[in-house]
Design an enzyme around this catalytic site. Structure first.
Site, short mmCIF file in Angstrom:
data_model
loop_
_atom_site.label_atom_id
_atom_site.label_comp_id
_atom_site.label_asym_id
_atom_site.label_seq_id
_atom_site.Cartn_x
_atom_site.Cartn_y
_atom_site.Cartn_z
CB CYS A 114 6.04 -17.44 1.65
SG CYS A 114 7.82 -17.76 1.72
CG HIS B 69 10.40 -14.75 2.99
ND1 HIS B 69 9.82 -15.68 3.83
CD2 HIS B 69 11.02 -13.85 3.80
CE1 HIS B 69 10.10 -15.38 5.09
NE2 HIS B 69 10.82 -14.27 5.10
CG ASP C 82 2.21 7.21 -6.75
OD1 ASP C 82 2.20 7.26 -7.98
OD2 ASP C 82 3.21 6.90 -6.08
CB SER C 83 -0.73 12.32 -7.57
OG SER C 83 0.30 12.79 -6.70
N GLY C 84 2.17 11.01 -8.58
CA GLY C 84 3.45 11.45 -9.10
C GLY C 84 4.08 12.55 -8.27
N GLY D 168 3.56 12.65 2.95
CA GLY D 168 4.64 13.47 3.48
C GLY D 168 5.59 12.72 4.38
CB CYS E 47 7.58 -18.02 6.51
SG CYS E 47 6.89 -17.14 5.09
CB CYS F 220 9.43 -20.54 3.88
SG CYS F 220 10.35 -19.01 4.23
CG ASP G 194 1.92 2.78 -1.05
OD1 ASP G 194 3.03 3.03 -1.56
OD2 ASP G 194 1.17 3.67 -0.60
#
Length: 434
Positions: free
Chosen positions: A368, A397, A117-119, A281, A366, A371, A328
């Site tokens: 993962c 997880h 990302d741009s910061g 935003g 799950c 688990c 994200d």
């Protein structure tokens, strides 16, 4: 499949090295644009470091690491790309160090696609003292000088850029559109974002109008600097630049901002345009799907859309139905480190007393690594004993849970079962459909 780009071209970096293809459209259960086209879709983003099927959740590795887990583990729990933070990497270790290492992917030993990302978000959020969260609910008051209680304003915005103090040592720094572009080119991510001003829901309507116009002017400068950096850095793969749509909760501002960025070209680099778009935003949670729909309706269908900072299951369904492709958020890993665990039946506090003698997986449904190999009782012990392994197992997880959910949403779009999956999932998790 709707093929909207050419095949990768050899030689110098070129926009043709980046592409987006739409494979399926969400005909039922999603929003439609003003021209009647479905806004939700499943597709593939093509980058120099691999393909990214969409919709997709992008785990956040703020400082070139997804906290508490190895990059290899990110791939094992299904992560296809990672997003790092230009602001934090500029401060530590320095973008020049990452550049010298060969770029973000090589620096952190991640072979797949990368985002930075741009910061802009961090400069603003740290500037007003709210850090990770700005607001997902409209506040009863508005002010253009909003500041969190007992906090010092660390950033000041002007027409040229932002002056801010480092949260690490108080050193003063300056970010402009050109500086952000140069930093992100040094970091070398496949997808980078234009420098924007991120406002809060507390800012007044006149300030939001000024901010959208300022972000548009900054976007022109980002396009020009991006073109210059691409030409000068021919030894590196092409980096796709996404413009960021702001406008808070106002439909006219969101649509205006989206149309403006969609049509925008550089002032000096007249052929340079945005390769995709971010939706940024603070948003009112209850209006998230509506706002994403406004923006998607105005943006070109042939380019990908990334919604910044979202990971709640109900928000993901709403945003995907309205046309967002990638997401994200730090929430899955941050909540994991505090012991808040996602499950197919709702959130579980791994530190709570009921987990102490629960000798079964935290979430039996799950798939993962955590688990499959550890019990809820063991996780409870790790957290109570303040063992570092607690953060590792919990993060695996939670990240897997969100990545898998978005993968299932993608499959449901392809199979025509989106509405059924949404109703079943949100009902089971206790969300009210928006």
């Amino acid at each position: 499949m709707d093929r909207v780009t050419d095949t990768t071209s050899p030689g110098a970096p070129s926009p043709a090295d980046f592409g987006f293809e739409i494979e399926h459209r969400l005909e039922h259960g999603g929003a439609h644009g003003g021209d009647g086209r479905p806004l939700g879709r499943a597709g593939v983003i093509r980058t120099p470091h691999g393909d990214l099927p969409t919709p997709a959740f992008i785990p956040v590795g703020t400082k070139a690491t997804v906290k508490a887990v190895l990059p290899e583990t990110v791939a094992e729990f299904g992560g296809r790309a990672v997003l790092a933070n230009a602001y934090h990497l500029f401060l530590q270790p320095g973008a020049d160090i990452v550049d010298e290492a060969g770029g973000l992917g090589r620096f952190m030993n991640w072979p797949g696609p990368t985002f930075t990302d741009s910061g802009g978000f961090q400069v603003m959020s740290l500037g007003v003292g709210f850090k990770k969260v700005i607001s997902m609910d409209e506040n009863a008051f508005q002010s253009d000088e909003v500041i969190a209680e007992n906090k010092e304003r660390l950033a000041h915005v002007d027409e040229d850029g932002v002056t801010f103090k480092s949260f690490i040592n108080g050193d003063r720094h300056r970010f402009t559109p050109e500086v952000s572009m140069r930093i992100q080119h040094q970091l070398g991510a496949d997808i980078i974002f234009a420098f924007d001003e991120c406002t809060t829901l507390m800012n007044t309507r006149p300030y939001q109008e000024d901010s959208v116009a300022r972000t548009h002017r900054w976007a022109v400068r980002c396009l020009d600097e991006h073109a210059r950096q691409t030409a000068e850095r021919g030894h590196r793969p092409y980096q796709a630049l996404f413009g960021v749509v702001q406008g808070a909760q106002y439909e006219d501002l969101r649509r205006q901002a989206a149309r403006g960025l969609a049509e925008l070209r550089g002032a000096d680099a007249a052929e340079q345009e945005f390769d995709g778009f971010g939706i940024g935003g603070a948003l009112e949670k209850s209006e998230l799907g509506t706002i994403v729909g406004w923006v998607s309706d105005e943006l070109p269908d042939r380019k990908p859309r990334h919604l910044l900072g979202i990971s709640e299951p109900d928000d993901l369904f709403a945003a995907i139905a309205a046309g967002a492709d990638t997401f994200d958020c730090v929430a899955p890993s941050r909540q994991a480190r505090g012991g808040t665990m996602y499950s197919e039946r709702g959130r579980i506090n791994a530190k709570s007393a009921p987990q102490r003698r629960r000798f079964e997986p935290l979430d039996p449904e799950c798939d993962c690594y955590t688990c499959a190999n550890y019990t809820a009782a063991y996780l409870h012990h790790l957290f109570k004993a303040n063992e570092m392994l607690a953060s590792t197992l919990a993060t695996i997880h939670n990240e897997r849970f969100i990545v898998r959910l978005v993968d299932r949403i993608r499959e449901s779009i392809i199979d025509g079962a989106f509405s059924e999956l949404r109703e079943e999932t949100l009902g089971r998790l206790g969300f009210t459909r928006r």
